[in-house]
Design an enzyme around this catalytic site. Structure first.
Site, short mmCIF file in Angstrom:
data_model
loop_
_atom_site.label_atom_id
_atom_site.label_comp_id
_atom_site.label_asym_id
_atom_site.label_seq_id
_atom_site.Cartn_x
_atom_site.Cartn_y
_atom_site.Cartn_z
N ASN A 209 0.99 -1.05 0.08
CA ASN A 209 0.00 -0.06 0.00
C ASN A 209 0.76 1.09 0.17
O ASN A 209 2.05 1.16 0.04
CB ASN A 209 -0.83 -0.06 1.26
CG ASN A 209 0.02 -0.16 2.65
OD1 ASN A 209 0.60 0.81 2.91
ND2 ASN A 209 -0.26 -1.06 3.21
N ASP A 278 -4.94 -6.48 5.05
CA ASP A 278 -5.87 -7.18 5.57
C ASP A 278 -5.79 -8.66 5.09
O ASP A 278 -6.29 -9.86 5.47
CB ASP A 278 -7.09 -6.60 5.25
CG ASP A 278 -7.44 -5.39 6.02
OD1 ASP A 278 -6.63 -5.39 7.19
OD2 ASP A 278 -7.70 -4.41 5.64
N LYS A 288 9.10 -17.31 -10.16
CA LYS A 288 8.44 -16.20 -10.80
C LYS A 288 7.44 -16.73 -11.45
O LYS A 288 7.70 -17.70 -12.21
CB LYS A 288 9.58 -15.53 -11.63
CG LYS A 288 8.91 -14.23 -12.14
CD LYS A 288 9.61 -13.57 -13.44
CE LYS A 288 8.95 -12.49 -14.03
NZ LYS A 288 9.65 -12.18 -15.28
N PHE A 322 -4.58 3.31 14.77
CA PHE A 322 -5.18 4.34 13.51
C PHE A 322 -5.97 3.71 12.87
O PHE A 322 -6.39 2.41 12.96
CB PHE A 322 -3.87 4.58 12.78
CG PHE A 322 -2.93 5.59 13.01
CD1 PHE A 322 -2.12 5.47 14.51
CD2 PHE A 322 -3.11 6.93 12.47
CE1 PHE A 322 -1.56 6.73 14.64
CE2 PHE A 322 -2.41 7.62 12.81
CZ PHE A 322 -1.42 7.53 13.98
N LYS A 336 -13.88 0.43 15.68
CA LYS A 336 -12.44 -0.36 15.85
C LYS A 336 -12.00 -0.07 17.27
O LYS A 336 -11.28 -1.04 17.86
CB LYS A 336 -11.46 0.53 14.86
CG LYS A 336 -11.68 -0.03 13.34
CD LYS A 336 -10.64 0.84 12.18
CE LYS A 336 -11.11 0.05 10.94
NZ LYS A 336 -10.65 0.85 9.89
N LYS A 340 -11.20 -3.47 18.98
CA LYS A 340 -9.78 -3.87 19.13
C LYS A 340 -9.36 -3.49 20.33
O LYS A 340 -8.09 -3.52 20.72
CB LYS A 340 -9.01 -3.29 18.04
CG LYS A 340 -9.38 -3.72 16.58
CD LYS A 340 -8.42 -3.11 15.46
CE LYS A 340 -9.14 -3.36 14.09
NZ LYS A 340 -8.34 -3.39 13.02
O1 PMT Z 1 2.78 6.18 6.47
P1 PMT Z 1 2.33 7.39 5.98
O2 PMT Z 1 2.50 7.69 4.59
O3 PMT Z 1 2.64 8.86 6.93
O4 PMT Z 1 0.63 7.41 6.02
C1 PMT Z 1 -0.03 7.41 7.33
C2 PMT Z 1 -1.09 6.26 7.53
C3 PMT Z 1 -2.24 6.78 6.43
C4 PMT Z 1 -0.69 4.88 7.14
C5 PMT Z 1 -1.56 6.24 8.84
O5 PMT Z 1 -2.06 7.53 9.40
C6 PMT Z 1 -2.88 5.22 9.04
O6 PMT Z 1 -3.95 5.61 8.87
N1 PMT Z 1 -2.34 3.89 9.46
C7 PMT Z 1 -3.25 2.82 9.50
C8 PMT Z 1 -3.61 2.48 8.15
C9 PMT Z 1 -4.66 1.20 8.35
O7 PMT Z 1 -4.17 0.07 8.11
O8 PMT Z 1 -5.92 1.25 8.68
P2 PMT Z 1 -6.87 0.30 8.86
O9 PMT Z 1 -8.11 1.24 9.32
O10 PMT Z 1 -7.01 -0.66 7.76
O11 PMT Z 1 -6.52 -0.38 10.30
C10 PMT Z 1 -6.81 -0.02 11.70
C11 PMT Z 1 -5.50 -0.35 12.65
O12 PMT Z 1 -5.53 -1.83 12.71
C12 PMT Z 1 -4.49 0.29 12.25
O13 PMT Z 1 -4.07 0.78 13.39
C13 PMT Z 1 -3.66 -0.97 11.66
O14 PMT Z 1 -2.23 -0.80 11.97
C14 PMT Z 1 -4.25 -2.18 12.40
N2 PMT Z 1 -4.14 -3.29 11.55
C15 PMT Z 1 -5.06 -3.43 10.48
C16 PMT Z 1 -4.99 -4.78 10.02
C17 PMT Z 1 -4.43 -5.86 10.54
N3 PMT Z 1 -4.25 -7.07 9.76
N4 PMT Z 1 -3.40 -5.54 11.57
C18 PMT Z 1 -3.57 -4.39 12.28
O15 PMT Z 1 -2.96 -4.33 13.34
#
Ligand code: PMT
Length: 404
Positions: A209, A278, A288, A322, A336, A340
């Site tokens: 991503n 995810d 490959k 986040f 969330k 979580k």
């Molecule tokens: O890195 P930058 O370019 O500065 O950009 C910052 C950012 C946009 C990446 C950051 O601000 C941000 O939003 N990070 C979380 C991105 C994300 O994965 O969001 P989500 O809504 O999909 O996930 C929610 C939370 O669960 C996040 O804390 C994520 O780390 C966590 N997660 C998600 C999926 C997974 N399998 N395991 C996780 O721990």
């Protein structure tokens, strides 16, 4: 905020020396008593008179040009400083500091100083990434120096890359954060995840991503400035790693899960700024993949949700997640937060200009169990990080349940 603080501002010889004037002016406006020391090279870029006028103090250049016969200037300055800020810091000055040289007024004063030192490097990207400079930064960091990382953008040498001096307001924010919140995370062990994960399809292809790591790195830097012991677990990034923190490199969501859970018990605060996949490929080819037909179908399976796993295992830890959203921000963020078991959720609307992935700014809303805690306007990721950690520090509860 800086009223009564004595700050030595060291300006060294790079084109960004001109920004030293704005920095000096902002520090004086914030109430600091600023004493400027310039290197001989800095004087080629900006006049001492400018800095003298802005600081309302004599400017020091030559060690032997003793301005006040009653004192030895470099010792007197070093003894009375609350903080020394070097902005811009050139590769040459970093090397001198790392090597303990004392061949001009700035390096001599630094050797005599016992106060904290904040360094804002600025140079060409290849110089910044040169192993000698990287080594010097690590060495200075291991001795306790703090850093405000250079920004990415147009460099005077023509490159568009990392190396430009952080903006004066960001340096002032770092200084203010150190003075006002300096001890707030002292002794706390903070783990930050940053960047995007990479899910392999075959040896040369992967799913990932847009995360650059900047948001997580800004949090790590701010936590360091607030006295924390910081570890970052880093996936794929395009930004330079912050100095002074422990770095664990990972690729996949599974590796990030293991790196984070292995260290979880010893952490006080965990902040999950990484963008974690995810889904991952069910079958990862060892060779490959060859072109085979007009269309292919990728079979994907869910990865483990790291944040949810941490939430389930939470004991004493303060957990910050986040949420990258494009709609119904509050609804998804609160979902969330409770699912979580987070203490805070930082929601960014990644569809907005200036927010989310890649840039140097963000627009976030922070939610706690009670709902919206703070809505931040467009701010630099550094400032978001400082404000977020301020919220975290204010909410830390000791094991006995008494606010520290
Ligand atoms: O890195 P930058 O370019 O500065 O950009 C910052 C950012 C946009 C990446 C950051 O601000 C941000 O939003 N990070 C979380 C991105 C994300 O994965 O969001 P989500 O809504 O999909 O996930 C929610 C939370 O669960 C996040 O804390 C994520 O780390 C966590 N997660 C998600 C999926 C997974 N399998 N395991 C996780 O721990």
């Amino acid at each position: 905020m800086l009223k009564g603080k004595t700050i030595i501002l060291g300006i060294t010889g790079g084109i960004a020396a001109y920004k030293g004037a704005a920095l000096c002016s902002k520090l004086v406006q914030a109430g600091a008593n600023v004493h400027v020391i310039m290197t001989e090279s800095a004087v080629k870029f900006i006049t001492p008179l400018t800095l003298q006028t802005l600081s309302r103090n004599p400017v020091y250049i030559d060690t032997f040009d003793e301005i006040d016969p009653a004192v030895v200037s470099h010792i007197h300055l070093a003894d009375h400083a609350d903080l020394i800020v070097i902005a811009p810091a050139t590769a040459n000055t970093l090397a001198k500091l790392a090597g303990g040289h004392a061949d001009d007024m700035l390096s001599t004063t630094l050797l005599a100083a016992t106060c904290p030192v904040l360094i804002a490097p600025a140079m060409n990207v290849h110089m910044y990434e040169h192993p000698a400079v990287v080594h010097n930064l690590e060495l200075l960091s291991s001795r306790g120096a703090m850093f405000v990382e250079p920004g990415t953008g147009q460099l005077a040498c023509g490159y568009v890359a990392k190396g430009r001096l952080a903006e004066p307001e960001d340096i002032v924010a770092a200084i203010e954060s150190w003075f006002s919140r300096g001890a707030k995370l002292k002794g706390k062990r903070v783990l930050v995840t940053a960047g995007g994960t990479m899910e392999r399809l075959d040896p040369v292809r992967f799913l990932t991503n847009d995360s650059s790591g900047k948001m997580g790195f800004a949090i790590a830097e701010a936590a360091l400035l607030m006295g924390a012991d910081v570890t970052i677990v880093v996936g794929r990034t395009t930004a330079a790693l912050p100095a002074g923190v422990k770095v664990i490199r990972v690729e996949s969501a599974q590796q990030m899960l293991e790196a984070v859970t292995n260290r979880y018990d010893e952490m006080d605060i965990v902040i999950k700024a990484a963008a974690v996949a995810d889904y991952r490929a069910v079958n990862v080819s060892e060779q490959k993949q060859k072109k085979n037909g007009e269309k292919i179908v990728l079979e994907l399976e869910r990865t483990t949700d790291i944040l949810e796993t941490l939430g389930q295992r939470k004991r004493h830890q303060f957990l910050v997640g986040f949420a990258a959203e494009t709609e119904q921000i509050e609804h998804y963020a609160m979902d969330k937060l409770s699912r979580k078991r987070c203490d805070l959720i930082v929601a960014n609307d990644v569809s907005k200009d200036g927010a989310g992935f890649n840039g140097d700014t963000n627009i976030v809303q922070v939610f706690g169990p009670e709902g919206l805690v703070e809505a931040m306007p467009l701010l630099s990721k550094r400032e978001v990080a400082v404000r977020l950690l301020e919220l975290v520090a204010g909410r830390l509860i000791s094991p006995g349940g008494i606010a520290e």
